[in-house]
Design a protein around this motif. Structure first.
Motif, PDB file in Angstrom:
ATOM      1  N   MET A   1       0.828  -1.205   0.000  1.00 52.10           N
ATOM      2  CA  MET A   1       0.000   0.000   0.000  1.00 52.10           C
ATOM      3  C   MET A   1       0.867   1.262   0.000  1.00 52.10           C
ATOM      4  N   LEU A   2       1.866   1.316   0.874  1.00 52.55           N
ATOM      5  CA  LEU A   2       2.646   2.539   1.038  1.00 52.55           C
ATOM      6  C   LEU A   2       3.715   2.708  -0.026  1.00 52.55           C
ATOM      7  N   LEU A   3       4.248   1.600  -0.510  1.00 55.02           N
ATOM      8  CA  LEU A   3       5.299   1.703  -1.515  1.00 55.02           C
ATOM      9  C   LEU A   3       4.767   1.453  -2.918  1.00 55.02           C
ATOM     10  N   ASN A   4       3.463   1.174  -3.003  1.00 55.35           N
ATOM     11  CA  ASN A   4       2.825   0.944  -4.300  1.00 55.35           C
ATOM     12  C   ASN A   4       3.553  -0.133  -5.081  1.00 55.35           C
ATOM     13  N   LYS A   5       3.886  -1.214  -4.382  1.00 54.08           N
ATOM     14  CA  LYS A   5       4.625  -2.308  -5.002  1.00 54.08           C
ATOM     15  C   LYS A   5       3.650  -3.200  -5.749  1.00 54.08           C
ATOM     16  N   ASN A   6       3.832  -3.384  -7.055  1.00 51.63           N
ATOM     17  CA  ASN A   6       2.864  -4.147  -7.833  1.00 51.63           C
ATOM     18  C   ASN A   6       3.542  -4.929  -8.948  1.00 51.63           C
ATOM     19  N   ASP A   7       4.776  -5.401  -8.669  1.00 53.39           N
ATOM     20  CA  ASP A   7       5.429  -6.184  -9.713  1.00 53.39           C
ATOM     21  C   ASP A   7       4.956  -7.626  -9.653  1.00 53.39           C
ATOM     22  N   ARG A   8       5.298  -8.382 -10.642  1.00 52.99           N
ATOM     23  CA  ARG A   8       4.812  -9.759 -10.745  1.00 52.99           C
ATOM     24  C   ARG A   8       5.941 -10.769 -10.572  1.00 52.99           C
ATOM     25  N   ARG A   9       7.051 -10.400  -9.967  1.00 55.74           N
ATOM     26  CA  ARG A   9       8.172 -11.329  -9.799  1.00 55.74           C
ATOM     27  C   ARG A   9       7.903 -12.184  -8.570  1.00 55.74           C
ATOM     28  N   SER A  10       7.288 -13.346  -8.789  1.00 54.79           N
ATOM     29  CA  SER A  10       6.779 -14.134  -7.680  1.00 54.79           C
ATOM     30  C   SER A  10       7.865 -14.702  -6.780  1.00 54.79           C
ATOM     31  N   GLU A  11       9.105 -14.739  -7.242  1.00 57.09           N
ATOM     32  CA  GLU A  11      10.168 -15.310  -6.427  1.00 57.09           C
ATOM     33  C   GLU A  11      10.859 -14.262  -5.549  1.00 57.09           C
ATOM     34  N   GLU A  12      10.509 -12.987  -5.665  1.00 58.40           N
ATOM     35  CA  GLU A  12      11.189 -11.943  -4.898  1.00 58.40           C
ATOM     36  C   GLU A  12      10.784 -11.998  -3.431  1.00 58.40           C
ATOM     37  N   LEU A  13      11.774 -11.887  -2.549  1.00 53.94           N
ATOM     38  CA  LEU A  13      11.515 -11.871  -1.120  1.00 53.94           C
ATOM     39  C   LEU A  13      11.569 -10.446  -0.601  1.00 53.94           C
ATOM     40  N   THR A  14      10.743 -10.162   0.378  1.00 53.10           N
ATOM     41  CA  THR A  14      10.626  -8.827   0.954  1.00 53.10           C
ATOM     42  C   THR A  14      10.934  -8.889   2.440  1.00 53.10           C
ATOM     43  N   LYS A  15      11.645  -7.870   2.945  1.00 57.30           N
ATOM     44  CA  LYS A  15      11.879  -7.768   4.377  1.00 57.30           C
ATOM     45  C   LYS A  15      10.690  -7.079   5.031  1.00 57.30           C
ATOM     46  N   VAL A  16      10.077  -7.735   5.998  1.00 58.49           N
ATOM     47  CA  VAL A  16       9.029  -7.109   6.801  1.00 58.49           C
ATOM     48  C   VAL A  16       9.437  -7.184   8.265  1.00 58.49           C
ATOM     49  N   TYR A  17       9.011  -6.181   9.020  1.00 57.30           N
ATOM     50  CA  TYR A  17       9.443  -6.028  10.410  1.00 57.30           C
ATOM     51  C   TYR A  17       8.206  -6.106  11.324  1.00 57.30           C
ATOM     52  N   PRO A  18       7.755  -7.324  11.659  1.00 52.18           N
ATOM     53  CA  PRO A  18       6.489  -7.474  12.380  1.00 52.18           C
ATOM     54  C   PRO A  18       6.505  -6.940  13.811  1.00 52.18           C
ATOM     55  N   PHE A  19       7.699  -6.754  14.406  1.00 52.67           N
ATOM     56  CA  PHE A  19       7.762  -6.320  15.798  1.00 52.67           C
ATOM     57  C   PHE A  19       8.389  -4.940  15.954  1.00 52.67           C
ATOM     58  N   LYS A  20       8.353  -4.135  14.899  1.00 51.77           N
ATOM     59  CA  LYS A  20       8.986  -2.813  14.975  1.00 51.77           C
ATOM     60  C   LYS A  20       8.291  -1.913  15.993  1.00 51.77           C
ATOM     61  N   HIS A  21       6.987  -2.157  16.253  1.00 53.90           N
ATOM     62  CA  HIS A  21       6.239  -1.306  17.180  1.00 53.90           C
ATOM     63  C   HIS A  21       6.733  -1.426  18.617  1.00 53.90           C
ATOM     64  N   ILE A  22       7.516  -2.479  18.914  1.00 55.12           N
ATOM     65  CA  ILE A  22       8.088  -2.608  20.255  1.00 55.12           C
ATOM     66  C   ILE A  22       9.600  -2.411  20.224  1.00 55.12           C
ATOM     67  N   GLY A  23      10.098  -1.858  19.120  1.00 55.13           N
ATOM     68  CA  GLY A  23      11.515  -1.545  19.019  1.00 55.13           C
ATOM     69  C   GLY A  23      12.384  -2.692  18.556  1.00 55.13           C
ATOM     70  N   ASN A  24      11.785  -3.824  18.208  1.00 52.82           N
ATOM     71  CA  ASN A  24      12.548  -4.976  17.714  1.00 52.82           C
ATOM     72  C   ASN A  24      12.567  -4.937  16.189  1.00 52.82           C
ATOM     73  N   LEU A  25      13.749  -4.688  15.618  1.00 55.40           N
ATOM     74  CA  LEU A  25      13.862  -4.547  14.164  1.00 55.40           C
ATOM     75  C   LEU A  25      14.309  -5.834  13.490  1.00 55.40           C
ATOM     76  N   LYS A  26      14.056  -6.971  14.120  1.00 56.54           N
ATOM     77  CA  LYS A  26      14.307  -8.256  13.468  1.00 56.54           C
ATOM     78  C   LYS A  26      13.310  -8.414  12.319  1.00 56.54           C
ATOM     79  N   TYR A  27      13.799  -8.801  11.157  1.00 58.56           N
ATOM     80  CA  TYR A  27      12.915  -8.905   9.995  1.00 58.56           C
ATOM     81  C   TYR A  27      12.665 -10.352   9.591  1.00 58.56           C
ATOM     82  N   ASP A  28      11.566 -10.552   8.877  1.00 55.01           N
ATOM     83  CA  ASP A  28      11.244 -11.824   8.245  1.00 55.01           C
ATOM     84  C   ASP A  28      11.305 -11.633   6.737  1.00 55.01           C
TER      85      ASP A  28
END
Length: 321
Positions: A121-148
């Motif tokens: 939504m925020l980066l308007n990412k809409n490519d079709r490269r199904s094998e690309e991996l993305t870093k997401v930070y599910p615990f950033k709201h508590i200061g933990n910047l470990k990514y998946d």
């Protein structure tokens, strides 16, 4: 999002902050000045406090005789900031702290997405490269910047808020894949695909989700199954499945898999003592010994929701409740 893109976003935000700070100028400037005189002589020769009221200036009287020279006082601070400057500095500092907190939150939201929804939504990412991996930070709201690392390019949400996690309808995509591929996700978002176990865990660990499975059988019948609880554990748990609360018009073929972990042909985690269920039934699933459903089995032969003939299509989707 690449590191260079994130760096450019950070630079842009810092430039905005600096520009904002430059506009917050003060009068007088922040320079040290001698202490201002707070008292002024009145018309009777005595010093009166400056209360801000402007009295009429009287006729000057005769100049009196010079008084005796007073005792030399202690040496004062040669440089002292005005009280008004200090108040303005505190006010500006408070304003800038507030602005930087807002900018920091925006930076985290843009540069460090906590889920695939923010990423797209925020980066308007809409490519079709199904094998690309993305870093997401599910615990950033508590200061933990470990990514998946997840495959956000297969993430889609329909108009009713359902997140589609698996779709099969013509056998065009081979679902006989290894552990890493099932963990990452594969296929084409607008065709047949598997969202990915890492993404499933990342999504379902942030709320209570329900599962719906729509089934079309080769016999022509159409059925569905819904479950009020659905969650996938992390990779250390081997993506352990939790599913319960069945309703629908098909047989319940998922509850029996709850509590079991995922198995692929190269990662045998099932409860069967003599064979690998994924290799034997040409699929990958939360096998027990071996299955009550096999929605990732080989198309036309092992693609099963048993006792209702073979499947022609399936769609698995989840929704936050």
């Amino acid at each position: 999002m690449g590191d260079s893109q994130a760096f450019n976003i950070i630079l842009l935000i810092l430039c905005v902050a600096c520009t904002h700070a430059q506009k917050q100028t003060l009068s007088p400037p922040y320079t040290c000045t001698t202490t201002t005189t707070l008292c002024q002589p009145g018309d009777d020769g005595y010093t009166r406090p400056n209360t801000g009221a402007q009295a009429s200036q009287g006729r000057p009287g005769k100049r009196g005789a010079a008084g005796e020279k007073g005792k030399r006082g202690e040496k004062g601070n040669s440089c002292q900031c005005d009280i008004a400057d200090e108040e303005a500095m505190r006010s500006l500092r408070k304003t800038m702290n507030t602005e930087f907190e807002k900018l920091h939150d925006q930076l985290n939201l843009i540069a460090l997405p906590s889920n695939c929804g923010e990423y797209q939504m925020l980066l308007n990412k809409n490519d079709r490269r199904s094998e690309e991996l993305t870093k997401v930070y599910p615990f950033k709201h508590i200061g933990n910047l470990k990514y998946d690392l997840v495959n956000c390019n297969l993430y889609q949400v329909d108009s009713d808020g359902w997140i589609i996690i698996q779709k099969r309808y013509n056998g065009s995509v081979d679902f006989y894949r290894d552990w890493e591929t099932y963990a990452r996700g594969f296929g084409v978002r607008d065709g047949e695909f598997w969202l990915g176990l890492r993404t499933l865990h990342q999504i379902t660990s942030h709320g209570n989700f329900q599962l719906r499975i729509d089934l079309n059988f080769q016999s022509g019948s159409v059925k569905y199954a819904e479950y009020s609880t659905f969650a996938v554990g992390n990779e250390n748990s081997k993506f352990k499945l939790t599913v319960s609360g069945y309703s629908g018009d098909s047989d319940d073929r998922m509850t029996q898999h709850s509590g079991h972990v995922f198995t692929t042909f190269d990662m045998d985690n099932d409860k069967h003592t003599t064979l690998n269920c994924a290799a034997h039934f040409h699929g990958a699933w939360w096998y027990n010994a071996c299955f009550h459903s096999n929605l990732n089995g080989r198309y036309n032969t092992d693609f099963d929701w048993p006792h209702l003939t073979h499947l022609s299509s399936s769609e698995m989707k989840i929704r936050l409740i």
